[in-house]
Design an enzyme around this catalytic site. Structure first.
Site, PDB file in Angstrom:
ATOM      1  N   CYS A 161     -32.635  53.725  -7.061  1.00 55.81           N
ATOM      2  CA  CYS A 161     -33.417  52.978  -8.038  1.00 55.81           C
ATOM      3  C   CYS A 161     -32.502  52.053  -8.829  1.00 55.81           C
ATOM      4  O   CYS A 161     -31.389  52.428  -9.170  1.00 55.81           O
ATOM      5  CB  CYS A 161     -34.047  54.028  -8.949  1.00 55.81           C
ATOM      6  SG  CYS A 161     -34.598  53.413 -10.493  1.00 55.81           S
ATOM      7  N   GLY A 179     -36.288  55.361 -13.749  1.00 60.56           N
ATOM      8  CA  GLY A 179     -34.951  54.767 -13.646  1.00 60.56           C
ATOM      9  C   GLY A 179     -33.857  55.706 -13.205  1.00 60.56           C
ATOM     10  O   GLY A 179     -32.686  55.336 -13.230  1.00 60.56           O
ATOM     11  N   GLY A 227     -33.731  57.562 -10.142  1.00 59.78           N
ATOM     12  CA  GLY A 227     -33.652  57.858  -8.705  1.00 59.78           C
ATOM     13  C   GLY A 227     -32.353  57.364  -8.077  1.00 59.78           C
ATOM     14  O   GLY A 227     -31.709  56.447  -8.596  1.00 59.78           O
TER      15      GLY A 227
HETATM   16  P1  5GP Z   1     -33.937  60.803  -5.907  1.00 53.32           P
HETATM   17  O1  5GP Z   1     -34.359  62.213  -5.623  1.00 53.32           O
HETATM   18  O2  5GP Z   1     -33.518  60.076  -4.670  1.00 53.32           O
HETATM   19  O3  5GP Z   1     -32.894  60.714  -6.985  1.00 53.32           O
HETATM   20  O4  5GP Z   1     -35.198  60.047  -6.518  1.00 53.32           O
HETATM   21  C1  5GP Z   1     -36.391  59.927  -5.803  1.00 53.32           C
HETATM   22  C2  5GP Z   1     -37.382  59.131  -6.638  1.00 53.32           C
HETATM   23  O5  5GP Z   1     -36.901  57.811  -6.920  1.00 53.32           O
HETATM   24  C3  5GP Z   1     -38.710  58.881  -5.952  1.00 53.32           C
HETATM   25  O6  5GP Z   1     -39.526  60.015  -5.895  1.00 53.32           O
HETATM   26  C4  5GP Z   1     -39.274  57.743  -6.794  1.00 53.32           C
HETATM   27  O7  5GP Z   1     -39.894  58.192  -7.975  1.00 53.32           O
HETATM   28  C5  5GP Z   1     -38.020  56.969  -7.187  1.00 53.32           C
HETATM   29  N1  5GP Z   1     -37.892  55.746  -6.381  1.00 53.32           N
HETATM   30  C6  5GP Z   1     -38.005  55.616  -5.040  1.00 53.32           C
HETATM   31  N2  5GP Z   1     -37.809  54.349  -4.662  1.00 53.32           N
HETATM   32  C7  5GP Z   1     -37.588  53.633  -5.777  1.00 53.32           C
HETATM   33  C8  5GP Z   1     -37.338  52.256  -6.041  1.00 53.32           C
HETATM   34  O8  5GP Z   1     -37.231  51.416  -5.152  1.00 53.32           O
HETATM   35  N3  5GP Z   1     -37.200  51.915  -7.349  1.00 53.32           N
HETATM   36  C9  5GP Z   1     -37.287  52.819  -8.361  1.00 53.32           C
HETATM   37  N4  5GP Z   1     -37.178  52.393  -9.613  1.00 53.32           N
HETATM   38  N5  5GP Z   1     -37.500  54.124  -8.148  1.00 53.32           N
HETATM   39  C10 5GP Z   1     -37.644  54.537  -6.876  1.00 53.32           C
END
Ligand code: 5GP
Length: 362
Positions: free
Chosen positions: A188, A183, A185
């Protein structure tokens, strides 16, 4: 009966790293490479333990080619076809490729078959990441066991989870590295859609403690918005860090550059209104409507999208961002008095804060 855990759980924005007296004279003295031994085999890996996420925008072969120059990792996304892999044949079978590329798989039959094919064509590859949104199902655990059995000497990442017990469980099932983060990301929406999650800094501290007790490792996945957050994650005990948003929007990301024109409100010498053009790239969650339409032809009736779609500023070559991140990390090590990234957690003391940045000029 409802149970409330009232212990305070923290996120990156709740802390800062306290500076300490140090004998380091320059950031250039800091060594960010680390050698790892793993729980389940005697394969070793040496490099900077930062990994681009297995998202469309970051888990690309182009990204991997750039990352390989810095001994960093890229989780290649699972939607590439075998033909796409073969188009990158030279790189994938090279020593540099094998040190950088992590093959991603889900737990569906089709994912499994594709993984087997990729590993059959490229037995030199060392890294496998089994990635699901919810790592708490027994089906997932069984899949981890199966993959460990088939690939006894591969470096196996499995997740996502956010608690001690499940970190231990996945390590005992065959994972070398457990992926932590639910939760958090940047694209996300799980917390909004489901109310489920765990503050990432506390999740890292608790899961790292559990994993290290079993000779396992953890990977902090998601939630890092600045180089300082990466420093905090390493300081809290993360062995590896996965980034999506910070590496998105570059030339090496999938998707075209889009241009938008903005009226500035100013008039030029010829009396015409000045219009500025800004460049963007599309960035979306892998559970967003955009991704589901692209790969599954739509959203199944029983599920909802748990990801956002957004346009983010185009950032040029990823190498610039890599250098900025590594610069920030070296500086954090200097402030904490740590000559090597390896020693950074031991040198880190966090202070709880109620304000992070001075936002006067944004
Ligand atoms: P960020 O570095 O952009 O904060 O987070 C990346 C991570 O967000 C990814 O490696 C994956 O675990 C998560 N993530 C990617 N796409 C989605 C999505 O559509 N829904 C959710 N819940 N998590 C995502």
């Amino acid at each position: 009966m409802n149970i409330i855990n009232s212990d305070i759980k923290l996120d990156f924005e709740d802390v800062l790293i306290c500076p300490k007296r140090s004998t380091l004279n320059s950031r250039s003295e800091v060594d960010l490479e680390k050698e790892f031994k793993f729980k389940w085999h005697d394969k070793k890996w040496k490099g900077i333990p930062i990994m681009a996420s297995n998202m469309d925008a970051t888990g690309t072969f182009e990204m991997a080619k750039s990352f390989s120059k810095y001994n960093m990792l890229v989780a290649i996304h699972k939607h590439y076809s075998i033909e796409d892999w073969e188009k990158n044949h030279e790189f994938v079978r090279s020593e540099r490729g094998a040190n950088t590329i992590c093959v991603t798989t889900g737990i569906q039959d089709l994912d499994f078959e594709k993984l087997l094919k990729i590993m059959q064509i490229y037995p030199n590859l060392k890294w496998i990441c089994i990635d699901v949104a919810n790592g708490y199902t027994s089906r997932f655990e069984e899949f981890v066991k199966k993959i460990r059995k088939i690939f006894p000497d591969k470096i196996l990442i499995a997740g996502n989870v956010v608690t001690r017990e499940m970190t231990e469980q996945l390590l005992l099932s065959g994972a070398d590295i457990v992926k932590i983060g639910i939760g958090n990301g940047s694209v996300c929406t799980t917390r909004k859609m489901t109310g489920v999650g765990y503050p990432q800094l506390s999740a890292i501290m608790e899961c790292a403690d559990a994993a290290h007790g079993l000779n396992g490792h953890i990977l902090c996945d998601g939630g890092c918005q600045f180089a300082g957050d990466i420093a905090k994650a390493f300081g809290a005990g993360a062995d590896f860090i996965m980034l999506g948003g910070m590496f998105a929007g570059h030339d090496e990301s999938a998707g075209e550059i889009k241009e938008k024109h903005f009226k500035t409100g100013e008039i030029n010498d010829y009396g015409k209104e000045i219009i500025k053009t800004k460049k963007f790239k599309l960035f979306y969650g892998m559970s967003s409507e955009t991704a589901m339409h692209k790969y599954k032809g739509g959203i199944e009736k029983y599920r909802a999208s748990e990801g956002k779609t957004t346009l983010i500023p185009y950032k040029g070559l990823v190498e610039n961002t890599i250098l900025e991140i590594l610069g920030g990390l070296r500086s954090a090590c200097t402030y904490a008095g740590s000559k090597k990234l390896k020693d950074f957690p031991k040198c880190t003391t966090f202070i709880r804060v109620s304000k992070q940045h001075n936002d006067m000029w944004n």
